[in-house]
Design an enzyme around this catalytic site. Structure first.
Site: not given
Length: 343
Positions: A197-199
């Site tokens: 996951y990331c922003t």
């Protein structure tokens, strides 16, 4: 129409801060083939300027990556324009979670080699072979399995102020360094379920493709990243497994997801999760500072910088000559870390 901004950034910033017009912060990205990025960039600049859009957009042959602020009254017109491109029709737009409308004050659209600097030089790497999307509900279900590995593909300073439960940090300043690090960290678990996951989704989507390229089998990535997850959790009444603040790369430097403060002031060690830039123009170190230290050190990272900001302006300019700040970010894991007072 000019294809670049010609007004000073300070004037533009003052305009936005004093403008009562409601604005909506939006982020989006799409990997698709752009034959002539420069032409695409100029066409985009003209259209978005007419709509009053501010923000930062990167265009490359591999696609587009954008974080923008749109007058709220123009959001539908903006969406209609974006969807007029067949490759972008129906594209998910991430609406900011905690938004004051002051995220951007100028429109910058730049042509880059890639929309995310990844350091990948292998010509056989193919973004078409990417991991499987998971939405918020699926993420929660998968993460309940103790054998699932959750990997945070953001920088160390983003992870510090907020992250998902049981997430693994890949401690680095740059995405290009994180990719091989993530592969090395997971080398013995190629059969495990891995969620990345990331922003907003752009980094973890590429990371999932890279992991598959390196022989991993069960790779997932969170669709729309933390921003989309948070909105889905609210809309669907799901359990929220993200704790703290989501770091964002605009004037806000963060959006509040939960009331928990999981980080500490880099100067005194008190609970704090507000990122600031040192106001000394020769420094601008990005670090976490509590309200008390902000007042004590005049918004500086150290007494040395505090002394500099009280010098005559011309003397400050002399001190800045030839200075190279590089990626000036506070990192507790570095041996040669910046020395913050009280830290």
């Amino acid at each position: 129409m000019a294809l670049h901004n010609r007004i000073s950034r300070q004037e533009l910033k003052d305009r936005i801060l004093n403008d009562p017009t409601p604005r909506t912060t939006i982020s989006f990205y799409c990997y698709f083939r752009i034959e002539d990025p420069a032409v695409f960039r100029n066409t985009l600049y003209r259209a978005l300027t007419e709509l009053g859009v501010m923000g930062r957009i990167y265009v490359a042959a591999e696609g587009i990556n954008a974080q923008i602020s749109v007058p709220s009254a123009n959001v539908d017109a903006f969406r209609s324009y974006l969807y007029s491109y067949p490759e972008l029709d129906g594209l998910r737009l991430n609406i900011a979670v905690d938004d004051d409308g002051k995220s951007f004050y100028v429109l910058d659209i730049k042509v880059r080699n890639k929309i995310v600097a990844d350091g990948i030089e292998d010509e056989t790497f193919d973004m078409a072979n990417k991991g499987r999307y998971v939405n918020a509900e699926q993420f929660n279900q998968l993460s309940d399995d103790p054998d699932t590995v959750i990997i945070d593909m953001r920088n160390h300073y983003e992870f510090e102020v907020g992250h998902f439960e049981n997430a693994i940090e890949v401690p680095s300043d740059t995405f290009r360094d994180q990719l091989p690090m993530a592969v090395d960290m997971m080398e013995a678990n190629k059969e495990a379920n891995i969620i990345m996951y990331c922003t907003g989704g752009i980094r973890c989507e590429k990371a999932s493709a890279f992991m598959l390229h390196k022989g991993f089998k069960n790779v997932f990535h969170l669709e729309g990243g933390i921003i989309n997850y948070t909105n889905q959790v609210k809309e669907q009444g799901l359990a929220n497994k993200f704790h703290g603040k989501n770091f964002v790369f605009d004037q806000r430097l963060g959006e509040r997801i939960t009331e928990e403060i999981i980080a500490q002031c880099h100067q005194c060690g008190k609970p704090a999760d507000t990122h600031v830039n040192c106001v000394n123009d020769a420094c601008h170190l990005l670090f976490i500072q509590c309200d008390e230290c902000r007042e004590k050190y005049d918004q500086c990272c150290s007494t040395a910088c505090q002394e500099v900001i009280h010098l005559p302006v011309e003397q400050q300019k002399e001190l800045r000559k030839g200075a190279d700040k590089g990626r000036n970010v506070f990192n507790k894991s570095r041996q040669r870390k910046p020395k913050l007072n009280g830290g």
